[in-house]
Write an enzyme that holds these catalytic residues in place. Structure first.
Site, short mmCIF file in Angstrom:
data_model
loop_
_atom_site.label_atom_id
_atom_site.label_comp_id
_atom_site.label_asym_id
_atom_site.label_seq_id
_atom_site.Cartn_x
_atom_site.Cartn_y
_atom_site.Cartn_z
N LYS A 136 0.84 -1.18 0.00
CA LYS A 136 0.00 0.00 0.00
C LYS A 136 0.88 1.23 0.00
O LYS A 136 2.00 1.13 0.49
CB LYS A 136 -0.96 0.03 1.19
N TYR A 224 -4.41 4.13 6.07
CA TYR A 224 -4.91 3.14 7.03
C TYR A 224 -6.22 3.60 7.66
O TYR A 224 -7.12 2.79 7.91
CB TYR A 224 -3.88 2.90 8.14
P1 NAD Z 1 12.56 1.60 1.99
O1 NAD Z 1 13.13 2.87 1.46
O2 NAD Z 1 13.13 1.04 3.26
O3 NAD Z 1 12.64 0.47 0.88
C1 NAD Z 1 12.42 0.74 -0.48
C2 NAD Z 1 13.27 -0.18 -1.33
O4 NAD Z 1 13.03 0.15 -2.71
C3 NAD Z 1 14.77 -0.02 -1.08
O5 NAD Z 1 15.37 -1.28 -1.02
C4 NAD Z 1 15.25 0.75 -2.30
O6 NAD Z 1 16.57 0.40 -2.66
C5 NAD Z 1 14.28 0.29 -3.37
N1 NAD Z 1 14.13 1.23 -4.49
C6 NAD Z 1 13.93 0.89 -5.76
N2 NAD Z 1 13.85 1.94 -6.55
C7 NAD Z 1 14.01 3.02 -5.77
C8 NAD Z 1 14.05 4.41 -6.03
N3 NAD Z 1 13.88 4.91 -7.27
N4 NAD Z 1 14.20 5.24 -4.98
C9 NAD Z 1 14.35 4.76 -3.73
N5 NAD Z 1 14.34 3.44 -3.44
C10 NAD Z 1 14.17 2.57 -4.45
O7 NAD Z 1 10.99 1.87 2.12
P2 NAD Z 1 9.91 1.00 2.92
O8 NAD Z 1 9.58 1.70 4.19
O9 NAD Z 1 10.31 -0.42 2.99
O10 NAD Z 1 8.62 1.19 1.96
C11 NAD Z 1 8.51 0.50 0.72
C12 NAD Z 1 7.03 0.27 0.37
O11 NAD Z 1 6.42 -0.48 1.40
C13 NAD Z 1 6.19 1.55 0.25
O12 NAD Z 1 5.20 1.38 -0.74
C14 NAD Z 1 5.53 1.68 1.61
O13 NAD Z 1 4.30 2.39 1.58
C15 NAD Z 1 5.32 0.22 1.95
N6 NAD Z 1 5.31 -0.03 3.41
C16 NAD Z 1 4.30 -0.73 3.93
C17 NAD Z 1 4.27 -0.99 5.28
C18 NAD Z 1 3.14 -1.80 5.88
O14 NAD Z 1 3.00 -1.81 7.09
N7 NAD Z 1 2.37 -2.51 5.06
C19 NAD Z 1 5.27 -0.49 6.11
C20 NAD Z 1 6.32 0.21 5.54
C21 NAD Z 1 6.33 0.44 4.18
#
Ligand code: NAD
Length: 381
Positions: A136, A224
């Site tokens: 999401k 959420y």
């Molecule tokens: P994060 O920055 O920790 O991870 C993102 C990943 O995507 C990294 O490994 C990064 O290298 C990669 N990536 C690929 N292309 C990229 C670009 N152009 N710019 C930056 N990073 C890039 O982020 P996160 O907190 O893990 O969030 C990722 C996704 O998961 C989002 O859509 C977020 O909304 C979702 N999320 C959901 C929950 C949940 O509880 N369901 C919690 C956190 C994040």
């Protein structure tokens, strides 16, 4: 006396002292993991904070799944994660997903990249013939969500949105109470979802960039509140009015995205709701203002330790519940069953698109400074 063979049981019969095959024991009702051949192979796309801390461990704990592949733009990181979780090097891919179509060990790709990157990853996975669980929000805007749904139709593959709260025991208990009428009349609901953004944290860099996130706190965690109330109350708002606020800060963290969003919602039944999101404080709660108890989920959508409280004039009650951590495994097992057995997806792509429509309507209302009317799919009327 020495207990030398032959041993005898209480009835005096001789007990067998050699190894002996006993009959099949009676099995209890506990859900047990599927044998490896029945589990679906999952590949995780994007190895950031959520992927490594929550998604991969959930796949490895799930009954119906096994971690089969990784997709990343950083080969060094991917190699380390593969070694840590036992993924073979041949099933590690870059974002082109070149070769994934021929990898029969992977059935499902779980996309966990920044919101505006989802489309590129989801379409590549679908074109490789894989089903997709997408984090999401589904995308950074509704047009991107629609293109992904077109790609899923063209590929004949399934897409589910990772709304984990739909698998969280306290949220499920509250939904059951609303449906059974245990809360009495519920004409008002509130939900507030806030978490501080950290301008120093790696994972928050893309969240501060509109081109990658699509929006601020409402897009990231306000979703959420929005999705949760619609699911719990079982109706989509008919009109809404919103405001957003982006204070100036020395580090410029709200230069491109809103810090605070506030939305008033009116539902077809007449019910009112008020939701807020923020990138400053830390709190995630849902209140359903029922005529019998007022039900409070606080926290409502945390990774662990969510709690349902029923508040009456006679005091508070705390219904028993299972651990919140089940939500992560629950959604993995649910989508595995949807792909393997064809059960209906509880949080389908259509729900993700509806929420993108609603988010667009919220931002449109905030920029126009007026109430907006909505269609049933959440789009502006
Ligand atoms: P994060 O920055 O920790 O991870 C993102 C990943 O995507 C990294 O490994 C990064 O290298 C990669 N990536 C690929 N292309 C990229 C670009 N152009 N710019 C930056 N990073 C890039 O982020 P996160 O907190 O893990 O969030 C990722 C996704 O998961 C989002 O859509 C977020 O909304 C979702 N999320 C959901 C929950 C949940 O509880 N369901 C919690 C956190 C994040």
């Amino acid at each position: 006396m020495n207990d030398a063979p032959p041993y005898r049981d209480a009835g005096g019969s001789i007990l067998q002292v050699r190894a002996e095959g006993r009959p099949e024991p009676a099995l209890d009702d506990a859900e047990r993991p599927q044998p490896p051949s029945r589990r679906l192979g999952w590949a995780v796309c994007g190895l950031g904070h959520f992927a490594q801390n929550y998604a991969i461990p959930a796949i490895c704990r799930a009954n119906e799944a096994r971690l089969a592949g990784l997709i990343s733009g950083n080969p060094v990181k991917a190699k380390g994660v593969a070694a840590a979780w036992g993924v073979p090097d041949r099933s590690v891919y870059d974002y082109s997903m070149c070769g994934l179509a021929d990898d029969d060990t992977v059935d499902i790709v779980y996309v966990i990249t920044p919101n505006a990157i989802h489309e590129q990853n989801v379409v590549a996975a679908l074109e490789a013939g894989k089903h997709v669980l997408c984090e999401k929000p589904f995308a950074h805007d509704a047009a991107s969500a629609r293109r992904m749904m077109d790609a899923a139709r063209a590929a004949g593959r399934k897409v589910m949105i990772a709304y984990r709260a739909h698998f969280e025991p306290n949220n499920l208990a509250l939904r059951a109470m609303v449906r059974s009428g245990d809360l009495g009349e519920v004409w008002y609901a509130t939900s507030d979802h806030h978490r501080p953004i950290d301008p120093e944290a790696e994972r928050d860099q893309w969240r501060m960039k509109r081109a990658l996130s699509g929006g601020g706190s409402m897009m990231d965690i306000g979703i959420y509140a929005l999705n949760g109330l619609i699911w719990l109350l079982d109706e989509v708002p008919r009109t809404l009015v919103a405001t957003t606020f982006s204070p100036e800060t020395a580090d410029g963290r709200f230069d491109e995205v809103e810090a605070i969003a506030q939305v008033q919602l009116v539902f077809p039944s007449g019910r009112r709701a008020s939701i807020s999101s923020g990138y400053v404080a830390s709190k995630k709660r849902i209140d359903l203002w029922g005529s019998r108890p007022v039900a409070v989920l606080d926290p409502a959508t945390a990774y662990r330790g969510n709690r349902l409280v029923l508040t009456t004039q006679d005091g508070d009650q705390f219904p028993a519940s299972a651990p919140s951590e089940q939500q992560f495994v629950g959604q993995v097992d649910h989508f595995s069953r949807a792909v393997r057995d064809g059960i209906d997806i509880l949080t389908p792509a259509e729900m993700g698109l509806r929420d993108m429509n609603l988010l667009e309507a919220i931002y449109a209302s905030a920029s126009r400074g007026e109430w907006v009317a909505l269609n049933e799919d959440g789009s502006l009327r």
